[in-house]
Design a protein around this motif. Structure first.
Motif, mmCIF file in Angstrom:
data_model
loop_
_atom_site.group_PDB
_atom_site.id
_atom_site.type_symbol
_atom_site.label_atom_id
_atom_site.label_comp_id
_atom_site.label_asym_id
_atom_site.label_seq_id
_atom_site.Cartn_x
_atom_site.Cartn_y
_atom_site.Cartn_z
ATOM 1 N N ILE A 191 27.223 79.905 51.720
ATOM 2 C CA ILE A 191 28.195 80.068 52.808
ATOM 3 C C ILE A 191 28.934 81.395 52.679
ATOM 4 C CG2 ILE A 191 30.329 79.134 53.809
ATOM 5 C CD1 ILE A 191 29.304 76.338 52.967
ATOM 6 N N ALA A 192 29.282 81.758 51.460
ATOM 7 C CA ALA A 192 30.109 82.942 51.240
ATOM 8 C C ALA A 192 29.340 84.251 51.381
ATOM 9 C CB ALA A 192 30.739 82.876 49.848
ATOM 10 N N ARG A 193 28.030 84.248 51.051
ATOM 11 C CA ARG A 193 27.342 85.528 50.892
ATOM 12 C C ARG A 193 26.033 85.672 51.664
ATOM 13 N NH1 ARG A 193 29.696 84.155 46.083
ATOM 14 N NH2 ARG A 193 31.174 85.697 45.293
ATOM 15 N N GLU A 194 25.476 84.593 52.200
ATOM 16 C CA GLU A 194 24.198 84.714 52.870
ATOM 17 C C GLU A 194 24.380 84.765 54.388
ATOM 18 O OE1 GLU A 194 20.923 82.607 51.032
ATOM 19 O OE2 GLU A 194 22.141 82.228 49.255
ATOM 20 N N TYR A 195 23.278 84.727 55.140
ATOM 21 C CA TYR A 195 23.328 85.118 56.546
ATOM 22 C C TYR A 195 22.974 83.991 57.515
ATOM 23 C CZ TYR A 195 23.437 89.724 54.390
ATOM 24 O OH TYR A 195 23.767 90.812 53.617
ATOM 25 N N SER A 196 23.331 82.765 57.163
ATOM 26 C CA SER A 196 23.149 81.676 58.122
ATOM 27 C C SER A 196 23.987 81.940 59.365
ATOM 28 C CB SER A 196 23.554 80.335 57.494
ATOM 29 O OG SER A 196 22.557 79.867 56.626
ATOM 30 N N THR A 197 23.452 81.567 60.512
ATOM 31 C CA THR A 197 24.097 81.863 61.778
ATOM 32 C C THR A 197 24.530 80.574 62.466
ATOM 33 O OG1 THR A 197 23.880 83.227 63.765
ATOM 34 C CG2 THR A 197 21.971 81.867 63.167
ATOM 35 N N PHE A 198 24.963 80.660 63.723
ATOM 36 C CA PHE A 198 25.375 79.502 64.510
ATOM 37 C C PHE A 198 24.184 78.936 65.286
ATOM 38 C CE2 PHE A 198 29.291 82.040 64.213
ATOM 39 C CZ PHE A 198 30.166 81.085 63.715
ATOM 40 N N ASP A 199 24.248 77.663 65.590
ATOM 41 C CA ASP A 199 23.177 77.022 66.349
ATOM 42 C C ASP A 199 22.977 77.691 67.707
ATOM 43 O OD1 ASP A 199 21.215 75.061 67.066
ATOM 44 O OD2 ASP A 199 22.765 73.978 68.173
ATOM 45 N N TRP A 200 24.075 78.022 68.373
ATOM 46 C CA TRP A 200 23.938 78.615 69.706
ATOM 47 C C TRP A 200 23.332 80.013 69.636
ATOM 48 C CZ3 TRP A 200 26.794 83.057 70.724
ATOM 49 C CH2 TRP A 200 27.928 83.288 69.920
ATOM 50 N N ILE A 201 23.545 80.724 68.532
ATOM 51 C CA ILE A 201 22.918 82.033 68.364
ATOM 52 C C ILE A 201 21.432 81.862 68.065
ATOM 53 C CG2 ILE A 201 22.793 84.081 66.901
ATOM 54 C CD1 ILE A 201 25.814 83.961 66.613
ATOM 55 N N MET A 202 21.098 80.922 67.181
ATOM 56 C CA MET A 202 19.693 80.687 66.864
ATOM 57 C C MET A 202 18.913 80.254 68.103
ATOM 58 S SD MET A 202 17.543 80.905 64.346
ATOM 59 C CE MET A 202 18.310 80.559 62.749
ATOM 60 N N THR A 203 19.520 79.377 68.900
ATOM 61 C CA THR A 203 18.880 78.955 70.143
ATOM 62 C C THR A 203 18.618 80.152 71.052
ATOM 63 O OG1 THR A 203 19.889 76.747 70.037
ATOM 64 C CG2 THR A 203 19.169 77.529 72.205
ATOM 65 N N GLY A 204 19.615 81.015 71.182
ATOM 66 C CA GLY A 204 19.452 82.204 72.010
ATOM 67 C C GLY A 204 18.398 83.160 71.477
#
Length: 231
Positions: A191-204
């Protein structure tokens, strides 16, 4: 990317947990199999691909220990697995030899550096690797993946993707950290250092890359499984 652009993302840089030996990977593999039903998960993903009966080609990006690609190789003509970790590739290759599988090709490459064949794969799978890329480079990777799939081919993307809905970010992150008790410290670092994104961004990102999202399941508020078909 084969070109050495000065602005290109270095996907071989270390992000997250690294493994220095095949022995460490073996310990990790054993621990994951004690915590999760890996075989059932892989069968679920393979079924989502809805592969043709014969002569199909599969790519796995972030092959890891190679469990999925070994299963997939029994259902296809050509199975390709890529990973940025030479240690993971050595471990996977040793397991492939033990299983007597001869139709698996492993390569030291990632989302951006693999030389994708055009419209070649019937299915592409990536599990818990996409978060190593910032969103801009996720979009670049999806463009390459889309071009490499045959028309109607499917991408199965399994990754940590966030969506705090009506919670505050602080409430959401505190809650999901406690859910993930078996590897809490690794998840805090993620959570602090990697690049997971938001669901709505991934969908887009998927839709703008030319995919139709056939399903998006999330059993625990952070691990999403996207099944996206090339259109």
């Amino acid at each position: 990317m084969k070109e050495n652009f000065e602005w290109a993302w270095d996907e071989f840089q270390q992000v997250g947990t690294d493994y220095e030996s095949e022995a460490e990977v073996a310990v990790y593999d054993k621990r994951m199999r004690e915590l999760r039903d890996i075989d059932s998960e892989n069968h679920f993903i393979l079924n989502l691909l809805k592969l043709p009966d014969t002569d199909c080609n599969i790519l796995e990006i972030g092959v890891g220990t190679g469990a999925f690609i070994r299963l997939a190789s029994t259902k296809c003509l050509n199975a390709v697995g890529i990973d940025i970790s030479p240690v993971m590739l050595k471990y996977a290759e040793s397991k492939n030899r033990e299983a007597g599988l001869t139709n698996i090709e492993l390569k030291n490459a990632g989302f951006l550096t693999y030389d994708y064949p055009k419209q070649f794969f019937d299915g592409i799978v990536s599990g818990l690797a996409f978060h190593h890329l910032p969103d801009v480079w996720k979009a670049v990777a999806l463009k390459k993946i889309h071009a490499s799939l045959k028309p109607g081919g499917r991408l199965i993307l399994v990754d940590v993707v966030f969506d705090w809905k009506d919670e505050t970010p602080e409430e959401y992150f505190s809650r999901i950290v406690e859910i993930n008790t078996e590897s809490r410290s690794n998840f805090v670092n993620h959570i602090a250092r990697e690049y997971s994104t938001f669901d709505w961004i991934m969908t887009g990102l998927l839709e703008r890359s030319g995919f139709l999202i056939e399903s998006n399941t999330c059993p625990n508020d952070f691990l999403h499984i996207y099944c996206a078909r090339k259109i």
